[in-house]
Motif scaffolding. Structure first.
Motif, PDB file in Angstrom:
ATOM      1  N   PHE A 239       0.834  -1.155  -0.025  1.00  0.00           N
ATOM      2  CA  PHE A 239      -0.030   0.006   0.101  1.00  0.00           C
ATOM      3  C   PHE A 239       0.960   1.145   0.132  1.00  0.00           C
ATOM      4  CE2 PHE A 239      -2.030   3.103   3.178  1.00  0.00           C
ATOM      5  CZ  PHE A 239      -2.885   3.393   2.191  1.00  0.00           C
ATOM      6  N   ILE A 240       1.898   1.284   1.003  1.00  0.00           N
ATOM      7  CA  ILE A 240       2.774   2.227   0.883  1.00  0.00           C
ATOM      8  C   ILE A 240       3.436   2.793  -0.354  1.00  0.00           C
ATOM      9  CG2 ILE A 240       4.663   3.251   2.228  1.00  0.00           C
ATOM     10  CD1 ILE A 240       3.798   2.121   4.738  1.00  0.00           C
ATOM     11  N   ALA A 241       3.886   1.383  -1.037  1.00  0.00           N
ATOM     12  CA  ALA A 241       4.687   1.706  -2.218  1.00  0.00           C
ATOM     13  C   ALA A 241       3.626   1.964  -3.217  1.00  0.00           C
ATOM     14  CB  ALA A 241       5.219   0.280  -2.454  1.00  0.00           C
ATOM     15  N   LEU A 242       2.565   1.679  -3.392  1.00  0.00           N
ATOM     16  CA  LEU A 242       1.576   2.269  -4.474  1.00  0.00           C
ATOM     17  C   LEU A 242       1.405   3.604  -4.442  1.00  0.00           C
ATOM     18  CD1 LEU A 242      -0.160   0.534  -6.560  1.00  0.00           C
ATOM     19  CD2 LEU A 242      -2.079   0.480  -4.690  1.00  0.00           C
ATOM     20  N   LEU A 243       1.144   4.062  -2.920  1.00  0.00           N
ATOM     21  CA  LEU A 243       0.907   5.609  -2.812  1.00  0.00           C
ATOM     22  C   LEU A 243       2.019   6.251  -3.350  1.00  0.00           C
ATOM     23  CD1 LEU A 243      -0.839   5.749   0.763  1.00  0.00           C
ATOM     24  CD2 LEU A 243      -1.801   6.461  -1.677  1.00  0.00           C
ATOM     25  N   ASN A 244       3.365   5.688  -2.753  1.00  0.00           N
ATOM     26  CA  ASN A 244       4.511   6.444  -3.182  1.00  0.00           C
ATOM     27  C   ASN A 244       4.575   6.519  -4.613  1.00  0.00           C
ATOM     28  OD1 ASN A 244       6.001   7.483  -1.214  1.00  0.00           O
ATOM     29  ND2 ASN A 244       7.301   5.769  -1.079  1.00  0.00           N
ATOM     30  N   ASN A 245       4.121   5.661  -5.505  1.00  0.00           N
ATOM     31  CA  ASN A 245       4.481   5.736  -6.976  1.00  0.00           C
ATOM     32  C   ASN A 245       3.297   6.592  -7.529  1.00  0.00           C
ATOM     33  OD1 ASN A 245       6.708   4.347  -7.124  1.00  0.00           O
ATOM     34  ND2 ASN A 245       5.438   2.430  -6.954  1.00  0.00           N
ATOM     35  N   GLU A 246       2.319   7.028  -6.972  1.00  0.00           N
ATOM     36  CA  GLU A 246       1.288   7.921  -7.434  1.00  0.00           C
ATOM     37  C   GLU A 246       1.414   9.333  -7.112  1.00  0.00           C
ATOM     38  OE1 GLU A 246      -1.843   7.049  -9.377  1.00  0.00           O
ATOM     39  OE2 GLU A 246      -1.649   9.223  -9.254  1.00  0.00           O
ATOM     40  N   LYS A 247       1.369  10.086  -7.980  1.00  0.00           N
ATOM     41  CA  LYS A 247       1.697  11.520  -7.928  1.00  0.00           C
ATOM     42  C   LYS A 247       0.138  12.376  -7.721  1.00  0.00           C
ATOM     43  CE  LYS A 247       5.761  11.527  -8.060  1.00  0.00           C
ATOM     44  NZ  LYS A 247       6.137  10.970  -6.958  1.00  0.00           N
ATOM     45  N   ASN A 248      -0.575  11.816  -8.255  1.00  0.00           N
ATOM     46  CA  ASN A 248      -2.049  12.381  -8.293  1.00  0.00           C
ATOM     47  C   ASN A 248      -2.986  12.332  -6.887  1.00  0.00           C
ATOM     48  OD1 ASN A 248      -5.233  12.530  -8.643  1.00  0.00           O
ATOM     49  ND2 ASN A 248      -4.530  13.790 -10.384  1.00  0.00           N
ATOM     50  N   ASN A 249      -3.112  13.401  -6.418  1.00  0.00           N
ATOM     51  CA  ASN A 249      -3.704  13.332  -5.097  1.00  0.00           C
ATOM     52  C   ASN A 249      -4.953  12.628  -4.709  1.00  0.00           C
ATOM     53  OD1 ASN A 249      -1.694  14.770  -3.697  1.00  0.00           O
ATOM     54  ND2 ASN A 249      -2.606  16.922  -4.155  1.00  0.00           N
ATOM     55  N   LYS A 250      -5.782  12.938  -5.873  1.00  0.00           N
ATOM     56  CA  LYS A 250      -7.085  11.992  -6.242  1.00  0.00           C
ATOM     57  C   LYS A 250      -6.987  10.677  -6.134  1.00  0.00           C
ATOM     58  CE  LYS A 250     -10.113  16.070  -7.592  1.00  0.00           C
ATOM     59  NZ  LYS A 250     -11.130  16.200  -8.457  1.00  0.00           N
ATOM     60  N   ASN A 251      -6.283  10.365  -6.923  1.00  0.00           N
ATOM     61  CA  ASN A 251      -5.924   9.059  -6.933  1.00  0.00           C
ATOM     62  C   ASN A 251      -5.297   8.258  -5.841  1.00  0.00           C
ATOM     63  OD1 ASN A 251      -6.532   9.183  -9.829  1.00  0.00           O
ATOM     64  ND2 ASN A 251      -4.372   9.210 -10.447  1.00  0.00           N
ATOM     65  N   LYS A 252      -4.565   8.974  -5.051  1.00  0.00           N
ATOM     66  CA  LYS A 252      -3.904   8.638  -3.724  1.00  0.00           C
ATOM     67  C   LYS A 252      -5.348   8.262  -2.642  1.00  0.00           C
ATOM     68  CE  LYS A 252       0.468  10.955  -3.621  1.00  0.00           C
ATOM     69  NZ  LYS A 252       1.254  12.185  -2.775  1.00  0.00           N
ATOM     70  N   ILE A 253      -6.147   9.365  -2.592  1.00  0.00           N
ATOM     71  CA  ILE A 253      -7.186   9.154  -1.795  1.00  0.00           C
ATOM     72  C   ILE A 253      -7.782   7.849  -2.149  1.00  0.00           C
ATOM     73  CG2 ILE A 253      -9.514  10.138  -1.173  1.00  0.00           C
ATOM     74  CD1 ILE A 253      -7.639  11.780  -0.039  1.00  0.00           C
ATOM     75  N   ASP A 254      -8.242   7.515  -3.640  1.00  0.00           N
ATOM     76  CA  ASP A 254      -9.025   6.442  -3.795  1.00  0.00           C
ATOM     77  C   ASP A 254      -8.288   5.217  -3.492  1.00  0.00           C
ATOM     78  OD1 ASP A 254     -10.820   7.979  -5.186  1.00  0.00           O
ATOM     79  OD2 ASP A 254     -10.158   7.881  -7.075  1.00  0.00           O
ATOM     80  N   ILE A 255      -6.957   5.129  -3.585  1.00  0.00           N
ATOM     81  CA  ILE A 255      -5.990   3.875  -3.274  1.00  0.00           C
ATOM     82  C   ILE A 255      -6.149   3.761  -1.571  1.00  0.00           C
ATOM     83  CG2 ILE A 255      -3.517   3.283  -2.862  1.00  0.00           C
ATOM     84  CD1 ILE A 255      -3.134   4.718  -5.621  1.00  0.00           C
ATOM     85  N   ALA A 256      -6.250   4.967  -0.836  1.00  0.00           N
ATOM     86  CA  ALA A 256      -6.167   4.689   0.417  1.00  0.00           C
ATOM     87  C   ALA A 256      -7.775   4.374   0.810  1.00  0.00           C
ATOM     88  CB  ALA A 256      -6.005   6.270   1.008  1.00  0.00           C
ATOM     89  N   LYS A 257      -8.798   4.856   0.352  1.00  0.00           N
ATOM     90  CA  LYS A 257      -9.891   4.413   0.435  1.00  0.00           C
ATOM     91  C   LYS A 257     -10.192   2.888   0.411  1.00  0.00           C
ATOM     92  CE  LYS A 257     -12.724   8.510   0.244  1.00  0.00           C
ATOM     93  NZ  LYS A 257     -14.118   9.345  -0.370  1.00  0.00           N
ATOM     94  N   ASN A 258      -9.478   2.525  -0.566  1.00  0.00           N
ATOM     95  CA  ASN A 258      -9.461   0.863  -0.846  1.00  0.00           C
ATOM     96  C   ASN A 258      -8.994   0.300   0.431  1.00  0.00           C
ATOM     97  OD1 ASN A 258     -10.661  -0.641  -2.784  1.00  0.00           O
ATOM     98  ND2 ASN A 258      -8.640  -1.115  -3.422  1.00  0.00           N
ATOM     99  N   PHE A 259      -7.877   0.758   0.937  1.00  0.00           N
ATOM    100  CA  PHE A 259      -7.027  -0.129   1.747  1.00  0.00           C
ATOM    101  C   PHE A 259      -7.825   0.099   3.281  1.00  0.00           C
ATOM    102  CE2 PHE A 259      -3.440  -0.657   4.829  1.00  0.00           C
ATOM    103  CZ  PHE A 259      -3.129  -1.809   4.404  1.00  0.00           C
ATOM    104  N   ILE A 260      -8.257   1.402   3.645  1.00  0.00           N
ATOM    105  CA  ILE A 260      -8.521   1.766   4.832  1.00  0.00           C
ATOM    106  C   ILE A 260     -10.286   1.736   4.907  1.00  0.00           C
ATOM    107  CG2 ILE A 260      -8.613   3.569   6.728  1.00  0.00           C
ATOM    108  CD1 ILE A 260      -6.208   4.648   5.599  1.00  0.00           C
ATOM    109  N   ARG A 261     -10.640   0.625   5.605  1.00  0.00           N
ATOM    110  CA  ARG A 261     -11.993   0.361   5.394  1.00  0.00           C
ATOM    111  C   ARG A 261     -12.641   0.543   7.012  1.00  0.00           C
ATOM    112  NH1 ARG A 261     -14.196  -1.493   0.711  1.00  0.00           N
ATOM    113  NH2 ARG A 261     -12.712  -1.581  -1.010  1.00  0.00           N
ATOM    114  N   ASN A 262     -12.569   1.766   7.628  1.00  0.00           N
ATOM    115  CA  ASN A 262     -13.250   1.774   8.798  1.00  0.00           C
ATOM    116  C   ASN A 262     -13.950   3.241   8.916  1.00  0.00           C
ATOM    117  OD1 ASN A 262     -10.723   3.540   9.803  1.00  0.00           O
ATOM    118  ND2 ASN A 262      -9.939   1.374   9.960  1.00  0.00           N
TER     119      ASN A 262
END
Lengths: 458, 458
Positions: A239-262
């Motif tokens: 997850f951290i590696a995925l976020l690290n490779n992503e530059k776009n903030n909106k995409n990062k939010i989507d990635i995070a929403k996918n991982f953090i489900r609480n």
């Protein structure tokens, strides 16, 4: 007669050029804070130690400068106390006051103390020095300025947007390239919960915060010390590696929403998304970067966390802050939400200095050096200086006609003053003045009104 | 949770209105100091105690705030030291640093330390807080500001004239009525010599300085304790009475020249005469008053002594200073003559406050309160605020559309902001804005450009 004069380590003298540059930073901040409707307050340099202690962690308590009580400070120490030689316990018996360590705790104390006179939401700024008994090093001083801006008594995210706009205005005005890193404490909490590390969250956040310094591999190694399953750790690592490779903030939010489900994590991500959306459409915030690992040291943040870094010079953060929901609680005033940030004027200074970004026009506020070569014509010289000053021309009148003109001109040059006016006996009789441009070497023999025009138009 | 929050006695919090007023005084001083060619310096709040001790007399040493050494401060104290319980001796073993007591000694230390980087004559001003562990009372604080202006490295009396002109400009700008009392240390010395009291001069000056407080009769009584002949004392008494009844400074000089017939006294009187003549013809100095009894506490004055008092409010001096011929000598840099003075910003504040002399326009720097009543229109509201700010209009954007308009208007009123802009859904659709003058109650429905015109022209 002692020739070994010095000042305490980590402290600094400021010469005129440095004061002009520092004032440029302070006045830029003040002007922008005022433009955004903030009002200034000031608090005393000394606070009761009871106000300061326990607010900055154990390390912080050690870094407080304590003021020795006046008069007989020994009267509260028994011989038994003395024999114990527990210096930290002793210090509290002989010191009641300490120097301000930051502006946040005094601000919370101020709000709690004056709550009945304050209109909320209270938008205040405060530009004052703070003191820390830290080991001095590059960019770290024992006396330095903090420039804080806070909105207290309102939890709308509009406040965060205004702070992000202030950051933009400040660094644009100072002509510094920067990025603003944002995160949210709730998102961090959600991440901890997701990894079933909520009982170890502080350690967890501290390790994550080190990614920039020690790299992902080392972070994973350190996380392995915590009670986290190998499977979860691998997921987290990916997850951290995925976020690290992503530059776009909106995409990062989507990635995070996918991982953090609480719930709590999601709440934090929604807040971040709101800020990103509202600043994106402003086309102002190319400099905004969501970083889920940003924790910052201070444990009192409960929502937004932000930090500004130079993208040109390697230096600690130039500004940092966040939202706190219970800052004044420690002073008996619970449930007041606020958000704020602190600009580090000394670090900003160091960055601007290393990039030679200070405008040159701030360095010479004196317009005219008035040479003084005619003994007995004091009245005349004084009248000229008075007339020039009435026209708002800043005049350094040389006080002593006994000093040779050549020497006086050298002094004008050393002081970097552009214009020199010379009124010798001959000129005085003709009511004319010799005016010399020290940059170009040009000279003019002019009447008084012409002089003013000359100086003002250049 | 501690509700008994307080700040150290003699220290103060400043609310926005107070900061605006204080800044008005500071910026007036800065502007005038700059107009006269002075440049700013700043020194650290903490100095080595070795720099401060012994410079302010025994009483001054006691009033220094000392900073407890960091870490184990007990390591330099032996059990024998402890048993002695000499707190003043002990304090020097556990404290290396102290808070600045005035700006004069740090300035002398600064000049001696940076002598190779300074162009002389060095004209500097310095506006910073100082700390004294004095008993707090009306007009006396433990943290207060001094605003010093000095010319060092030149002994021409032109410097004194410039200082007198600065005093005039400052109090004229602040619209305060004042008088400047001048004397000369040499004249005082000559007076002591004339009375054959040169071995008791400090006591002699101290008694004379009390005339205003205790009256001539009591002064004579106290002088009687000194080894002065009855005949001389009667002559002195007559001389003082004669001076007291004379208003004209030139006549006073003549009276003094008649009584004091020694070289040093005469030198002082000639210096005073020079200042009086050169300021008289300027027609600026109706406020100048020669008072042969003015001594001021500081023993380092060697020439001119001056003091400014309000003629409207009973208050200690608002400004004081003089010439010193060996200030930097204590730091290994002898024979540098300087002259300077210190404005007491806190006392000036108290005088202005009691006379309500602060201009009202300094109290409200925020131009517009932007009400926020339309959820979902954040972008729109932000854009308006940005455009207004681009036009240098200071905007307090209310952050929370969930708060009712009525409540928002109350807040705008409490904040004393003149204009409120309301952009409801209807107005937004029409691209019009309701703008309300909170002082007059007038309302206008205007386009954006018209708003800016409206606010700027009122």
């Amino acid at each position: 007669m002692n020739n070994n004069i010095s000042i305490p380590k980590g402290c600094r003298d400021f010469k005129p050029e440095q004061v002009y540059k520092r004032d440029y930073i302070f006045s830029t901040l003040k002007q922008i804070f005022t433009l955004y409707g903030f009002a200034p307050i000031e608090t005393p340099s000394m606070e009761q130690l009871s106000t300061l202690l326990g607010k900055y962690g154990e390390e912080g308590d050690k870094l407080l400068f304590k003021i020795l009580d006046s008069g007989d400070f020994t009267k509260n120490i028994s011989d038994a106390d003395w024999q114990e030689k527990n210096y930290s316990k002793l210090s509290l018996k002989i010191c009641e006051k300490g120097l301000r360590y930051d502006l946040t705790v005094p601000f919370a104390r101020f709000v709690a103390m004056h709550r009945n006179d304050i209109t909320f939401p209270f938008k205040r700024y405060q530009i004052q020095p703070v003191w820390r008994a830290d080991r001095p090093q590059k960019g770290r001083y024992r006396e330095f300025y903090q420039c804080d801006v806070d909105i207290i008594g309102n939890n709308s995210l509009m406040n965060e947007i205004e702070l992000l706009m202030i950051i933009n205005d400040v660094f644009k005005t100072l002509q510094l390239n920067y990025k603003t890193i944002i995160n949210n404490r709730k998102t961090l909490q959600g991440l901890a919960d997701e990894c079933q590390l909520n009982e170890h969250s502080t350690t967890f956040f501290t390790i994550l915060d080190k990614l920039d310094k020690i790299g992902l591999e080392q972070v994973i190694k350190e996380l392995n010390q915590l009670p986290i399953s190998n499977q979860k750790l691998e997921q987290l690592s990916n997850f951290i590696a995925l976020l690290n490779n992503e530059k776009n903030n909106k995409n990062k939010i989507d990635i995070a929403k996918n991982f953090i489900r609480n719930d709590i994590g999601n709440k934090g991500l929604n807040e971040l998304e709101y800020l990103i959306n509202n600043t994106n459409t402003l086309h102002l915030f190319k400099n905004l970067e969501f970083n889920i690992l940003l924790a910052r040291g201070l444990t009192y943040y409960t929502g937004t966390i932000l930090e500004v870094k130079s993208t040109e010079v390697s230096m600690g953060s130039l500004c940092g802050g966040g939202r706190y929901d219970n800052l004044t609680g420690i002073f008996g005033m619970p449930d007041v939400s606020g958000v704020g940030m602190s600009f580090g004027a000394d670090r900003i200074y160091d960055v601007m200095e290393s990039l030679t970004r200070f405008p040159t026009n701030i360095l010479q506020p004196i317009d005219v050096f008035l040479a003084n070569i005619s003994q007995g014509y004091e009245q005349y010289i004084i009248n000229i200086s008075t007339e020039l000053r009435k026209n708002n021309i800043k005049v350094d009148l040389f006080p002593d006609p006994n000093v040779k003109l050549k020497k006086q001109l050298t002094i004008a040059n050393q002081k970097n003053i552009s214009w020199v006016i010379i009124a010798g006996e001959e000129e005085i009789k003709k009511e004319m003045y010799l005016i010399k441009n020290m940059k170009t070497g040009e000279q003019f023999l002019l009447k008084f009104n012409e002089i003013i025009k000359k100086i003002k138009t250049v």
